[in-house]
Enzyme design. Structure first.
Site, PDB file in Angstrom:
ATOM      1  N   ASP A  14       0.824  -1.301  -0.043  1.00  0.00           N
ATOM      2  CA  ASP A  14      -0.165  -0.068   0.027  1.00  0.00           C
ATOM      3  C   ASP A  14       0.809   1.293  -0.018  1.00  0.00           C
ATOM      4  O   ASP A  14       1.896   1.380   0.848  1.00  0.00           O
ATOM      5  CB  ASP A  14      -0.973   0.006   1.173  1.00  0.00           C
ATOM      6  CG  ASP A  14      -2.085   1.158   1.232  1.00  0.00           C
ATOM      7  OD1 ASP A  14      -2.894   1.062   0.518  1.00  0.00           O
ATOM      8  OD2 ASP A  14      -1.441   2.434   1.686  1.00  0.00           O
ATOM      9  N   ASN A  53      -1.591  13.107  -4.004  1.00  0.00           N
ATOM     10  CA  ASN A  53      -2.563  13.300  -4.989  1.00  0.00           C
ATOM     11  C   ASN A  53      -3.093  14.957  -4.577  1.00  0.00           C
ATOM     12  O   ASN A  53      -3.190  15.856  -5.502  1.00  0.00           O
ATOM     13  CB  ASN A  53      -4.095  12.712  -4.878  1.00  0.00           C
ATOM     14  CG  ASN A  53      -3.927  11.395  -5.756  1.00  0.00           C
ATOM     15  OD1 ASN A  53      -2.884  11.245  -6.827  1.00  0.00           O
ATOM     16  ND2 ASN A  53      -4.707  10.405  -5.416  1.00  0.00           N
ATOM     17  N   ASP A  63      -0.891   9.295 -10.410  1.00  0.00           N
ATOM     18  CA  ASP A  63      -0.857   8.292 -11.122  1.00  0.00           C
ATOM     19  C   ASP A  63       0.524   7.754 -11.654  1.00  0.00           C
ATOM     20  O   ASP A  63       0.821   6.678 -11.985  1.00  0.00           O
ATOM     21  CB  ASP A  63      -1.722   8.642 -12.515  1.00  0.00           C
ATOM     22  CG  ASP A  63      -3.034   8.297 -12.355  1.00  0.00           C
ATOM     23  OD1 ASP A  63      -3.786   7.909 -11.107  1.00  0.00           O
ATOM     24  OD2 ASP A  63      -3.974   8.891 -13.295  1.00  0.00           O
ATOM     25  N   GLU A  80      -4.657   2.408  -4.323  1.00  0.00           N
ATOM     26  CA  GLU A  80      -2.977   2.453  -4.393  1.00  0.00           C
ATOM     27  C   GLU A  80      -2.571   1.219  -3.653  1.00  0.00           C
ATOM     28  O   GLU A  80      -1.402   1.122  -3.266  1.00  0.00           O
ATOM     29  CB  GLU A  80      -2.791   3.649  -3.578  1.00  0.00           C
ATOM     30  CG  GLU A  80      -3.258   3.461  -2.143  1.00  0.00           C
ATOM     31  CD  GLU A  80      -4.675   4.353  -1.681  1.00  0.00           C
ATOM     32  OE1 GLU A  80      -4.727   4.737  -0.598  1.00  0.00           O
ATOM     33  OE2 GLU A  80      -5.459   4.596  -2.653  1.00  0.00           O
TER      34      GLU A  80
END
Length: 322
Positions: A198, A206, A215, A241
């Site tokens: 993770d 973000n 991304d 993620e």
């Protein structure tokens, strides 16, 4: 030989020559007696070079060998036909003693072409074979269409199995493979491990840099996972993620070593930005080894719990499931 109508006689030679289907006729001595205009155009060899010769092979092959019509004249024993057209021929359902075949001819045209050809015996009144006729059709476009369809179907299957962003396998495929690997581990008594990865503080990445840069982080992590995979391993995007690596034939100790290698390498990556700043990120990893009697959901849950434990320990670390 002639056909007769009210306007007079028409020779079979003219009929053959006007036939839009490439046609070859040979006699019982394998001499070419008809090589029509369509055949000359298809092969690039004019009739003047073929009529009366036994060199019909020259238009199709680099070395002397019989064409299908030659095999018909020689009796067309199926085993003999198979020698030259293995897996590419069958008996005609319409004409007794005839064969149909399909093959690729690399010397035809700019990139070669596929030909479908049929050869049938020519018999006299007593049923004796006195020659053979062979017709040829260019079926290259059909083959190209079939290949394009197969490629499209394969691409669709691939898309249905993979994650669009990272190119790793998707969650549905993970469950299929996990069921298979658990059954295999149970059957043969072999070790099986799994790790869940993770990306730490991904929402903050973000929020600070934007989703496109987020991304990029996921794509970079997926590329690292692929680079660290061994031959029997498989990797999946499990969630936003989160990623999973399935490790057949791997006990917990080896899985922990691989997980630590992935963690350390990812922690050292810097993704440059336009303003000279760079993005860095870390991952928390949970590792679980399959226990006899355990189902796939329990195995995944234990690895997930180990990820949460890694988060609580400060992130950027590897934890082995209890």
């Amino acid at each position: 030989m002639y056909l007769t109508n009210s306007g007079g006689q028409i020779s079979l030679s003219r009929i053959f020559d006007g036939n839009p289907v490439a046609t070859i006729v040979i006699d019982s001595e394998h001499r070419v007696i008809h090589w029509n205009r369509a055949c000359a155009v298809m092969t690039g060899v004019p009739a003047s070079e073929m009529i009366g010769s036994r060199d019909q092979w020259r238009a199709f092959y680099p070395d002397p060998r019989p064409i299908l019509a030659d095999l018909i004249v020689d009796g067309a024993v199926e085993s003999k036909v198979d020698t030259f057209y293995h897996g590419k021929f069958h008996r005609s359902e319409l004409i007794e003693g005839a064969y149909e075949a399909e093959d690729f001819f690399p010397a035809f045209g700019d990139h070669g072409c596929w030909l479908f050809f049929t050869a049938a015996p020519i018999c006299d009144d007593q049923g004796r074979v006195i020659g053979a006729i062979e017709t040829l059709q260019n079926v290259t476009e059909r083959h190209r269409a079939e290949e394009a369809l197969r490629a499209s179907e394969e691409r669709y299957r691939e898309l249905s199995r993979t994650d669009a962003l990272t190119g790793l396998l998707n969650t549905r495929t993970l469950w299929e493979h996990l069921l298979h690997e658990i059954a295999r581990a149970k059957r043969y008594g072999r070790p099986l491990s799994l790790m869940v990865l993770d990306c730490d503080d991904f929402k903050a990445i973000n929020d600070r840099f934007g989703h496109l840069e987020g991304d990029r982080v996921l794509i970079e992590l997926a590329a690292l996972i692929r680079a660290c995979e061994r031959g029997s391993d498989s990797a999946y995007r499990y969630g936003g993620e989160e990623f999973v690596i399935l490790l057949p034939e791997t006990a917990a100790t080896s899985a922990m070593q691989l997980a630590e290698r992935v963690r350390a390498r990812f922690a050292g990556i810097r993704l440059p930005l336009a303003d000279a700043e760079a993005i860095s990120a870390t991952i928390s990893i949970g590792v679980a080894e399959w226990r006899p009697g355990e189902d796939e959901q329990t195995l995944i849950r234990r690895a997930d719990e180990a990820v949460y434990a890694a988060k609580h320990r400060g992130k950027n670390c590897v934890v082995l499931a209890e």
